[in-house]
Design a protein around this motif. Structure first.
Motif, mmCIF file in Angstrom:
data_model
loop_
_atom_site.group_PDB
_atom_site.id
_atom_site.type_symbol
_atom_site.label_atom_id
_atom_site.label_comp_id
_atom_site.label_asym_id
_atom_site.label_seq_id
_atom_site.Cartn_x
_atom_site.Cartn_y
_atom_site.Cartn_z
ATOM 1 N N ARG A 13 0.890 -1.209 -0.041
ATOM 2 C CA ARG A 13 -0.062 0.008 -0.010
ATOM 3 C C ARG A 13 0.918 1.291 0.015
ATOM 4 O O ARG A 13 0.377 2.176 0.457
ATOM 5 C CB ARG A 13 -1.026 0.102 1.270
ATOM 6 N N ALA A 14 1.944 1.234 -0.283
ATOM 7 C CA ALA A 14 2.918 2.383 -0.560
ATOM 8 C C ALA A 14 2.471 3.506 -1.204
ATOM 9 O O ALA A 14 2.589 4.778 -0.888
ATOM 10 C CB ALA A 14 4.452 1.826 -1.016
ATOM 11 N N PHE A 15 2.015 2.975 -2.384
ATOM 12 C CA PHE A 15 1.575 4.046 -3.400
ATOM 13 C C PHE A 15 0.205 4.717 -2.782
ATOM 14 O O PHE A 15 -0.583 5.795 -3.395
ATOM 15 C CB PHE A 15 1.268 3.382 -4.802
ATOM 16 N N MET A 16 -0.484 4.113 -2.039
ATOM 17 C CA MET A 16 -1.715 4.849 -1.201
ATOM 18 C C MET A 16 -1.392 5.699 -0.048
ATOM 19 O O MET A 16 -2.267 6.490 0.380
ATOM 20 C CB MET A 16 -2.634 3.698 -0.887
ATOM 21 N N GLN A 69 16.329 9.950 2.716
ATOM 22 C CA GLN A 69 15.048 9.528 2.335
ATOM 23 C C GLN A 69 14.748 8.020 2.783
ATOM 24 O O GLN A 69 15.819 7.166 2.904
ATOM 25 C CB GLN A 69 14.750 9.631 0.876
ATOM 26 N N ALA A 70 13.473 7.600 3.122
ATOM 27 C CA ALA A 70 13.103 6.199 3.381
ATOM 28 C C ALA A 70 13.562 5.405 2.182
ATOM 29 O O ALA A 70 13.780 5.794 1.112
ATOM 30 C CB ALA A 70 11.568 6.038 3.830
ATOM 31 N N ASP A 71 13.245 4.093 2.419
ATOM 32 C CA ASP A 71 13.676 3.169 1.527
ATOM 33 C C ASP A 71 12.712 2.986 0.059
ATOM 34 O O ASP A 71 13.200 2.290 -0.896
ATOM 35 C CB ASP A 71 13.772 1.583 1.911
ATOM 36 N N SER A 194 9.277 -3.048 6.217
ATOM 37 C CA SER A 194 7.639 -3.559 6.292
ATOM 38 C C SER A 194 6.866 -2.262 6.559
ATOM 39 O O SER A 194 6.099 -2.171 5.934
ATOM 40 C CB SER A 194 7.355 -4.423 7.544
ATOM 41 N N ARG A 195 7.147 -1.444 7.536
ATOM 42 C CA ARG A 195 6.656 -0.107 7.437
ATOM 43 C C ARG A 195 6.638 0.595 6.167
ATOM 44 O O ARG A 195 5.278 1.346 5.853
ATOM 45 C CB ARG A 195 7.059 0.583 8.679
ATOM 46 N N VAL A 196 7.773 0.704 5.313
ATOM 47 C CA VAL A 196 7.581 1.606 4.302
ATOM 48 C C VAL A 196 6.822 0.768 3.347
ATOM 49 O O VAL A 196 6.113 1.586 2.574
ATOM 50 C CB VAL A 196 9.206 1.776 3.784
#
Length: 208
Positions: A13-16, A69-71, A194-196
């Motif tokens: 759901r990263a794109f959301m 920046q994040a992964d 996982s969080r990303v």
């Protein structure tokens, strides 16, 4: 219809996630394609060469220095992943998907954002999505479909073809979503991503 239990596929759901979007801009692309057009092709699983992606992007606004920046983030229409994430992705079957180097700069266009980054071209698509078996699905007049923001495990239903082929893909007409094999998901989880990525388990449905 019966659900298989011996194999798993995951949606990200990263794109959301609006927190994944970072405020960067880029100069015009040599292809003449806009960043928005590039992003739409990427969303539909179109393989693209390096010239379709900016080599450099810049902070849009003046302000405090931008940190590492994040992964995985979305910036200037580009799916940007860290070198650590790219190294993991390269260990798996990406099919026609590609990773291209990209540099991130502060507002002054001279000072680099710390870290090494890559543009991710998602160049694979599968026809495995089962809308009739999927929960909390929004369907638009255009034919495109989108999952509700509060995506849960088992909301998305896929056919067995999701278990075949590359480890990373999209599935039009479903937008704002990409899918990963279980083995790639577990590798990213082991790297504490996982969080990303916001992994959500999918149901694999086959005819009984």
């Amino acid at each position: 219809m019966a659900q298989t239990r011996d194999a798993e596929v995951w949606a990200s759901r990263a794109f959301m996630d609006s927190t994944r979007v970072k405020d960067f801009v880029a100069d015009p692309l040599p292809t003449g394609m806009t960043l928005g057009e590039m992003a739409k092709l990427n969303e539909t699983g179109e393989p693209m060469s390096a010239e379709h992606f900016p080599k450099e992007i810049f902070a849009r606004k003046f302000g405090p220095p931008i940190k590492t920046q994040a992964d995985l983030v979305r910036a200037a229409g580009v799916v940007v992943v860290s070198a650590k994430c790219a190294d993991i992705l390269r260990q798996f079957d990406l099919g026609k998907s590609s990773l291209y180097p990209i540099r991130l700069f502060q507002y002054d266009r001279k000072t680099s954002v710390e870290g090494e980054y890559f543009s991710l071209n998602v160049g694979e698509r599968k026809d495995a999505f089962l809308p009739s078996e999927t929960l909390n699905l929004d369907v638009f007049d255009s034919g495109k479909m989108r999952m509700a923001p509060n995506l849960h495990d088992d909301d998305i239903a896929l056919g067995p073809t999701a278990l075949e082929g590359p480890d990373l893909w999209v599935n039009p007409p479903l937008i704002n979503m990409f899918f990963l094999s279980d083995r790639l998901t577990q590798a990213l989880r082991a790297a504490k991503m996982s969080r990303v990525f916001g992994f959500r388990k999918c149901r694999i449905i086959e005819k009984g």
